[in-house]
Enzyme design. Structure first.
Site, short mmCIF file in Angstrom:
data_model
loop_
_atom_site.label_atom_id
_atom_site.label_comp_id
_atom_site.label_asym_id
_atom_site.label_seq_id
_atom_site.Cartn_x
_atom_site.Cartn_y
_atom_site.Cartn_z
N TYR A 52 1.03 -1.11 -0.34
CA TYR A 52 0.22 0.07 -0.13
C TYR A 52 0.87 1.53 0.05
O TYR A 52 1.95 1.50 0.78
CB TYR A 52 -1.29 0.19 1.61
CG TYR A 52 -2.08 0.46 0.95
CD1 TYR A 52 -3.20 0.51 0.06
CD2 TYR A 52 -3.36 -1.55 1.42
CE1 TYR A 52 -4.11 0.23 -0.43
CE2 TYR A 52 -4.64 -1.61 1.16
CZ TYR A 52 -5.46 -0.95 0.38
OH TYR A 52 -6.00 -0.94 -0.61
N GLU A 54 -0.49 4.58 -0.34
CA GLU A 54 -1.59 6.34 -0.22
C GLU A 54 -0.48 7.44 -0.42
O GLU A 54 0.11 7.28 0.61
CB GLU A 54 -2.40 5.91 0.48
CG GLU A 54 -4.02 5.38 -0.40
CD GLU A 54 -5.46 4.58 1.19
OE1 GLU A 54 -5.36 5.50 1.96
OE2 GLU A 54 -5.59 3.69 0.54
N ASP A 226 -6.33 13.48 -25.04
CA ASP A 226 -6.05 12.21 -24.35
C ASP A 226 -5.51 11.61 -25.24
O ASP A 226 -6.36 11.40 -26.48
CB ASP A 226 -7.77 12.10 -24.24
CG ASP A 226 -7.88 10.81 -24.31
OD1 ASP A 226 -7.18 9.86 -24.28
OD2 ASP A 226 -9.13 10.00 -23.33
N THR A 252 -3.84 6.75 -21.32
CA THR A 252 -3.64 4.81 -21.43
C THR A 252 -2.02 4.68 -21.93
O THR A 252 -1.44 4.79 -23.08
CB THR A 252 -4.66 3.71 -22.09
OG1 THR A 252 -4.54 4.56 -23.33
CG2 THR A 252 -5.65 4.13 -20.53
N LYS A 255 -1.29 0.55 -24.39
CA LYS A 255 -2.04 0.34 -26.04
C LYS A 255 -0.79 0.60 -26.91
O LYS A 255 0.00 -0.05 -26.75
CB LYS A 255 -3.33 0.63 -26.93
CG LYS A 255 -4.61 1.36 -25.64
CD LYS A 255 -5.58 2.46 -25.92
CE LYS A 255 -6.55 2.41 -25.61
NZ LYS A 255 -6.54 2.95 -24.20
N ARG A 261 -1.00 -2.01 -18.03
CA ARG A 261 -2.07 -1.48 -17.73
C ARG A 261 -2.20 0.09 -16.69
O ARG A 261 -1.79 -0.40 -16.02
CB ARG A 261 -3.08 -2.61 -17.01
CG ARG A 261 -3.88 -3.55 -18.58
CD ARG A 261 -5.18 -3.88 -18.03
NE ARG A 261 -6.47 -3.44 -18.99
CZ ARG A 261 -6.52 -3.05 -20.33
NH1 ARG A 261 -6.14 -4.12 -20.73
NH2 ARG A 261 -6.90 -2.72 -20.68
N1 DSN Z 1 -11.41 0.80 -25.11
C1 DSN Z 1 -10.67 1.45 -25.22
C2 DSN Z 1 -11.08 1.34 -26.76
O1 DSN Z 1 -10.88 0.22 -27.33
O2 DSN Z 1 -10.04 2.02 -27.74
C3 DSN Z 1 -11.01 2.64 -25.30
O3 DSN Z 1 -11.33 2.70 -23.99
#
Ligand code: DSN
Length: 454
Positions: A52, A54, A226, A252, A255, A261
């Site tokens: 933890y 925080e 974003d 994120t 990707k 993640r």
């Molecule tokens: N789920 C993502 C995507 O496939 O583009 C977006 O959050």
């Protein structure tokens, strides 16, 4: 030798093995997915998940955080290098996901009820940018037919961003399906949002960040870019960056960035200070330190010359995919792409997005159905299909493989056309039994076996 999991929980072990086999023996063309390196996976599976922590570096609510601090400091330092942050800019790496990262920005910079202006979800925006849906079909049709480039929202506020704030959304041009900057400027002037957002999930073209920043500046609004989808392309220098132009950048990490993640938020220190408070105590409890370890390793990889080549190859592969699909007489939204995916417009094909995605999955090609600009069909059964190349590129696939894939996609459509009048379930049953679909699936498997990943 048997692994610990294999010995203690063979049921879960077996499920994981089956999933790995599925990933290795099929082609994932979902553009938001990727295969992480063994080092990223090792870091994510590390003892950091026990802890933890925080709070922020040097200011934790728990003891024993000396190595968490070390790790988070390194992750932030690497983020600064990877994204070439301007002086006095820094990063937050604690948001658990892209949606949380966006919410943290809203909590930090807005008051409940403030207006935000973002891209219309069916044109490729994102749920967390203020989506509200209109369930009344008549009202929905009327709204689409009006031809207006502004969406003032539907009666069902299905995302927290729409429940807490007042979202207005801009659509893409009816003619080009691309951003109409003049229209966005007019909408911004009229609605006076406190925040303008770009980015999302299914817009295949470059966004002009300077133009959006100028629009935001004129009305004293913040600009949030974003870049969840493009983060890896930007990190590899293969795509224009909003860093230094937008006020805040969210992304994120799993990707195109291939870092496990999680999420990263970039901004000036003054804004990040507010965002840190929005993350904790505003939104989350303890950060997922093991994910931050994955992000840190992934960012280290992104600093390598090999990653530059990777990002450039994704752009090349997607360009080739666009060309090959067009040779196979498929229509693409905006007639092509600038980035890591194409959006196929299937409105003139016998089979639309959802059933075609299922047929392709049975043929070993995993994709996802999608809405497209000015599509009057509902989101559960839309006209388009999104196909990306980040994962194929990680596997080392290039033009020759892309050519084969485009051919298989056309073959699958030709085979499926005989089931065009059937229900979804009926078509799925036929596809499961089809010798031709099975043959493609075997050919896909044979190809995949030549491109196994560690
Ligand atoms: N789920 C993502 C995507 O496939 O583009 C977006 O959050």
């Amino acid at each position: 030798m048997k692994s610990a999991l294999q010995k203690t929980d063979p049921a879960v072990y077996k499920i994981i093995q089956k999933e790995e086999k599925r990933q290795q023996e099929t082609l994932s063309m979902i553009p938001s997915e990727n295969w992480f390196s063994p080092s990223v996976r090792e870091a994510v599976g590390s003892v950091f998940s026990h802890k933890y922590a925080e709070g922020n570096i040097g200011k934790r609510y728990y003891e024993g955080c000396v190595h968490v601090d070390e790790l988070e400091t390194l992750a932030i330092e690497r983020a600064k290098k990877v994204f070439s942050l301007p002086k006095n800019w820094t990063a937050n790496v604690q948001a658990l996901s892209g949606s949380n990262a966006n919410l943290a920005v809203y909590l930090a910079l807005l008051q409940p009820g403030d207006t935000i202006l973002a891209m219309y979800l069916p044109d490729g925006g994102h749920l967390s940018h203020g989506w509200s849906f209109e369930p009344d079909v008549e009202k929905r049709d009327k709204e689409v037919q009006s031809g207006s480039l502004v969406y003032e929202g539907g009666s069902r506020k299905i995302n927290i961003s729409a429940m807490l704030y007042n979202p207005i959304q801009y659509k893409t041009s009816k003619k080009t399906h691309q951003f109409d900057y003049k229209a966005i400027a007019e909408i911004a002037e009229k609605y006076q949002p406190k925040l303008i957002i770009t980015g999302g999930t299914a817009y295949p073209r470059i966004i002009n960040h300077k133009k959006i920043k100028a629009i935001a500046k004129k009305i004293h609004a913040y600009y949030l870019a974003d870049i969840a989808h493009e983060a890896g392309l930007i990190a590899g220098g293969a795509f224009p960056s909003p860093v230094g132009i937008a006020d805040v950048v969210t992304m994120t990490t799993h990707k195109t960035l291939k870092s496990g993640r999680g999420a990263i938020i970039l901004a000036h220190e003054d804004i990040i200070h507010k965002i840190n408070l929005a993350i904790l105590p505003g939104l989350q409890g303890g950060p997922h330190n093991h994910n931050i370890a994955g992000i840190c390793v992934g960012l280290g990889e992104a600093l390598s010359p090999a990653f530059k080549k990777y990002a450039a190859q994704i752009i090349k592969n997607t360009g080739d995919l666009a060309l090959e699909l067009q040779k196979q007489s498929f229509k693409l939204v905006t007639n092509g792409t600038d980035k890591h995916f194409v959006l196929m417009n299937l409105s003139e094909e016998p089979i639309l997005g959802r059933p075609f995605a299922r047929v392709l999955a049975l043929a070993g090609i995993t994709a996802n159905y999608s809405t497209m600009p000015w599509d009057s069909r509902p989101p559960r059964n839309p006209s388009a299909l999104r196909l990306g190349t980040p994962w194929l590129t990680t596997r080392g696939m290039k033009k020759n493989e892309i050519k084969k894939i485009a051919k298989w996609i056309r073959e699958a459509m030709t085979i499926a056309s005989q089931w065009a009048d059937m229900s979804f379930e009926g078509m799925e049953e036929e596809a499961k039994q089809s010798k031709d679909i099975k043959r493609i699936s075997q050919e896909v498997k044979d190809l995949c076996k030549k491109f196994l990943v560690a």
